[in-house]
Structures are given as C-alpha cells and as structure tokens.
Design a protein around this motif. Structure first.
Motif, mmCIF file in Angstrom:
data_model
loop_
_atom_site.group_PDB
_atom_site.id
_atom_site.type_symbol
_atom_site.label_atom_id
_atom_site.label_comp_id
_atom_site.label_asym_id
_atom_site.label_seq_id
_atom_site.Cartn_x
_atom_site.Cartn_y
_atom_site.Cartn_z
ATOM 1 N N ALA A 22 -33.915 -54.275 8.919
ATOM 2 C CA ALA A 22 -34.303 -52.985 9.924
ATOM 3 C C ALA A 22 -33.855 -53.247 11.154
ATOM 4 O O ALA A 22 -33.315 -54.111 11.739
ATOM 5 C CB ALA A 22 -35.972 -52.868 10.059
ATOM 6 N N GLU A 23 -33.287 -51.869 11.885
ATOM 7 C CA GLU A 23 -32.979 -51.909 13.170
ATOM 8 C C GLU A 23 -34.016 -51.275 14.019
ATOM 9 O O GLU A 23 -34.472 -49.853 13.627
ATOM 10 C CB GLU A 23 -31.737 -51.113 13.196
ATOM 11 N N LYS A 24 -34.406 -51.669 15.044
ATOM 12 C CA LYS A 24 -35.401 -50.955 15.959
ATOM 13 C C LYS A 24 -35.084 -50.989 17.370
ATOM 14 O O LYS A 24 -34.969 -52.212 17.935
ATOM 15 C CB LYS A 24 -36.840 -51.910 15.659
ATOM 16 N N ALA A 25 -35.125 -49.881 18.001
ATOM 17 C CA ALA A 25 -34.879 -49.728 19.291
ATOM 18 C C ALA A 25 -36.022 -49.421 19.990
ATOM 19 O O ALA A 25 -36.899 -48.312 19.732
ATOM 20 C CB ALA A 25 -33.812 -48.663 19.516
ATOM 21 N N LEU A 26 -36.570 -50.063 21.136
ATOM 22 C CA LEU A 26 -37.758 -49.931 21.854
ATOM 23 C C LEU A 26 -37.439 -48.954 23.155
ATOM 24 O O LEU A 26 -36.365 -48.960 23.624
ATOM 25 C CB LEU A 26 -38.180 -51.097 22.229
ATOM 26 N N PRO A 27 -38.482 -48.475 23.458
ATOM 27 C CA PRO A 27 -38.251 -47.449 24.681
ATOM 28 C C PRO A 27 -37.749 -48.475 25.889
ATOM 29 O O PRO A 27 -36.989 -47.776 26.690
ATOM 30 C CB PRO A 27 -39.600 -46.777 24.936
ATOM 31 N N SER A 28 -38.111 -49.555 26.012
ATOM 32 C CA SER A 28 -37.657 -50.461 27.145
ATOM 33 C C SER A 28 -36.108 -50.547 27.299
ATOM 34 O O SER A 28 -35.479 -51.023 28.273
ATOM 35 C CB SER A 28 -38.287 -51.837 27.146
ATOM 36 N N PHE A 31 -33.715 -54.181 21.758
ATOM 37 C CA PHE A 31 -33.153 -53.803 20.355
ATOM 38 C C PHE A 31 -33.322 -55.025 19.395
ATOM 39 O O PHE A 31 -32.976 -56.187 19.831
ATOM 40 C CB PHE A 31 -31.509 -53.524 20.394
ATOM 41 N N TYR A 32 -33.747 -54.864 18.333
ATOM 42 C CA TYR A 32 -34.101 -55.749 17.327
ATOM 43 C C TYR A 32 -33.321 -55.380 16.230
ATOM 44 O O TYR A 32 -33.433 -54.202 15.711
ATOM 45 C CB TYR A 32 -35.476 -56.118 16.731
ATOM 46 N N THR A 33 -32.487 -56.231 15.428
ATOM 47 C CA THR A 33 -31.887 -55.980 14.050
ATOM 48 C C THR A 33 -32.223 -57.418 13.306
ATOM 49 O O THR A 33 -31.934 -58.487 13.695
ATOM 50 C CB THR A 33 -30.562 -55.595 14.234
ATOM 51 N N GLY A 34 -32.562 -57.080 12.026
ATOM 52 C CA GLY A 34 -32.967 -57.963 11.103
ATOM 53 C C GLY A 34 -33.913 -58.004 10.161
ATOM 54 O O GLY A 34 -34.372 -56.792 9.921
ATOM 55 N N GLN A 35 -34.372 -59.151 9.366
ATOM 56 C CA GLN A 35 -35.450 -58.877 8.454
ATOM 57 C C GLN A 35 -36.815 -58.416 9.335
ATOM 58 O O GLN A 35 -37.139 -58.730 10.145
ATOM 59 C CB GLN A 35 -35.668 -60.178 7.902
ATOM 60 N N ASP A 279 -36.515 -41.018 11.538
ATOM 61 C CA ASP A 279 -35.051 -41.132 11.903
ATOM 62 C C ASP A 279 -34.935 -42.917 11.676
ATOM 63 O O ASP A 279 -33.663 -43.331 11.680
ATOM 64 C CB ASP A 279 -34.360 -40.668 13.004
ATOM 65 N N GLY A 280 -35.784 -43.632 11.128
ATOM 66 C CA GLY A 280 -35.652 -45.038 11.068
ATOM 67 C C GLY A 280 -35.654 -45.970 12.418
ATOM 68 O O GLY A 280 -35.616 -47.155 12.211
ATOM 69 N N ARG A 281 -35.896 -45.140 13.409
ATOM 70 C CA ARG A 281 -35.944 -45.796 14.575
ATOM 71 C C ARG A 281 -37.382 -46.410 14.920
ATOM 72 O O ARG A 281 -38.280 -45.833 14.366
ATOM 73 C CB ARG A 281 -35.200 -45.172 15.943
ATOM 74 N N VAL A 282 -37.441 -46.740 16.113
ATOM 75 C CA VAL A 282 -38.770 -47.226 16.579
ATOM 76 C C VAL A 282 -39.834 -45.789 16.751
ATOM 77 O O VAL A 282 -39.173 -45.170 17.551
ATOM 78 C CB VAL A 282 -38.768 -47.987 17.784
#
Length: 290
Positions: A22-28, A31-35, A279-282
């Motif tokens: 997954a790829e997760k973008a936080l409002p802050s 950004f995280y990408t990984g399992q 959209d797959g984002r946070v």
C-alpha cells in the motif's frame, strides 16, 4: 508524535489479516509505502517525514520492530534492531560529525557492550549504561595514550591504569577522570611515586623512589594533573537528535492508542466519517502534533 488513522475503501474490501502493498499519504505530508495489514504498517515498509527523517525496515502492527534503518536530515543514521519503536538490540549509530557507535542499545540508549570511534582518532571499547561509559572499558587517545579500568557516568572512576605513549603509567584509584586516593605513578626509567593522590596539593601525600641516588627528588606529583593528563580528555557523545520513538505515529485503532487515556475510537469516529475516499490514498486521518 502524531495520531493517525489510515483506513480507506481498499482496506475494507480486503479480508482481515491479509497483507498487501500500500501507499499511504497522511494530511501532515508524511508518506508510507510498503506492506500493510488491518489498517497498519506490517512487514517491510518505508516511512518519510516532512522534516526529512526516514525509516526503512520491518514493521509489526504499526510499530518499527526488527531490522531497520533510520536517518536524520543532519546526515546521522542508525541501522540495526528496533523494538516497539525504540532503537533496541544491536545497532550502529553514526552521528552528523562522523563519530560511530557499534554495540548494544536499550530503549534508544547505548547500554551494554559497545565500541565508540571518534573522528579525531580516539576510541572507547567497553561497557555502557544509560548512554554513558559505565563499568569496565578501555579508552585510547589518538596519541596512543590509553586507560583501562572502571568508568562511571562517562568518566574514569574506580580502579584503573593509565599508560602513556612514552612508557609512563599510573595504577590506582580514579575519580572524575583524575587520580584520587591510593595509587602509584611509574616512569619508564623505573622510578616511581607511591601515595595518596588528589588535585588538592594539601591532600597529596606520598613518597618518590628514584632509580638512583642522583634521581630528581624535586619532582612534584601535581605535574601529573597539570601536564600528563592535559591531553587525556575523554570525548563526549554527540546528543542524538529527535529519537525515532518520538517520531513514530500512533496509528488510530492500535493497541497503544486504544489503551491510552486520550481519545477513544468511538469519540474520534463520531467526529469524522470513517470512509470518504476511494482513490487508494489515506482517508479519515487524525493528525495531532504534541
């Protein structure tokens, strides 16, 4: 530290316990990408902070756990074991000046057996406690003078031996990185001084034994403090910038957040809808800076 909830439509569509990329973008801006599993980083992943810090390595239920590498924008790096978000286990830390520590860590502190190499050429190998030299250890200066003995709170303290590169040596008691108490100073020519040592001349008391009757009877023991020890200053450890554990987000819904006395899952959920993006984002992220 931030409190973050990062679940979206993709999370809800997957079976509980399934691990996926997954790829997760936080409002802050982080950004995280990984399992990813059950709305938490789980497995191998990379987390980027907006201030330039970065962690790459293993995660377990939203916390750094296992092998990993944390880097600071200053250029400092730590690579080794993590436990519950802390540098804990075996690891190597290189600070922004180039000083290197390799050894044991407990909850972000050098603790146990470890070696510290300084960019100026000095080196310490021995025991550490709560981030400082403590126990038995050997410190060698770049000029090849070296001390072997006891340490306390980062200073030479207890019984120990200092050997100078010219062959002189002191064996005895130390306090605050200076001879204090009973001890013997020996010269390379065989002469020696035995007595009670102190920085205070009034407390100094002993006997000088030259190798021959023509020896230097005018020698003053205070020369050891003023001359011999002048180049034997122990380097201090550079303070670690913001600790990795202080940077780690507390993911909303994790056991730590649920058990804390701050905000409960129900109270946060009542303030914001649990799902609002596809959209797959946070989505639905609560981000509090403390």
């Amino acid at each position: 530290m931030s409190v973050a909830h990062a679940d979206d439509a993709d999370d809800y569509s997957r079976p509980t316990g399934e691990t996926y990329h997954a790829e997760k973008a936080l409002p802050s801006g982080d950004f995280y990408t990984g399992q990813w599993r059950d709305s938490l980083p789980h497995g191998h992943g990379k987390y980027l902070w907006t201030d330039g810090c970065m962690y790459v390595g293993e995660w377990h239920r939203g916390k750094t756990m296992g092998k990993g590498r944390f880097s600071w924008p200053s250029g400092a790096t730590y690579e080794g074991d993590f436990k519950n978000g802390y540098m804990d286990g075996k690891g190597t830390y290189i600070d922004s000046s180039g000083d290197l520590y390799r050894g044991s860590w407990v909850m972000n502190l050098r603790h146990g057996q470890g070696t510290k190499s300084y960019v100026n050429g000095d080196c310490y190998d021995g025991e550490w406690r709560r981030g400082l030299q403590d126990g038995h250890g050997r410190y060698q200066w770049k000029n090849e003078n070296h001390y072997i003995g006891q340490w306390k709170n980062g200073t030479m303290n207890g019984n120990g031996t200092m050997i100078w590169s010219n062959g002189n040596r002191y064996d005895g008691s130390w306090e605050d990185s200076a001879p204090k108490g009973n001890g013997t100073f020996r010269w390379s020519d065989g002469s020696f001084y035995v007595g009670v040592w102190s920085k205070d001349p009034e407390e100094q008391n002993g006997t000088y034994y030259p190798t021959t009757s023509t020896g230097n009877f005018e020698w003053q023991p205070q020369q050891v403090f003023c001359v011999d020890l002048s180049e034997c200053v122990v380097c201090t450890c550079q303070r670690i910038p913001v600790l990795p554990s202080q940077k780690m987000p507390v993911w909303y819904g994790s056991s730590e957040q649920s058990s804390s006395g701050n905000r409960t899952k129900s109270s946060v959920s009542s303030e914001r809808p649990r799902r609002r993006s596809v959209d797959g984002r946070v989505s639905n992220v609560i981000d509090h800076h403390r």
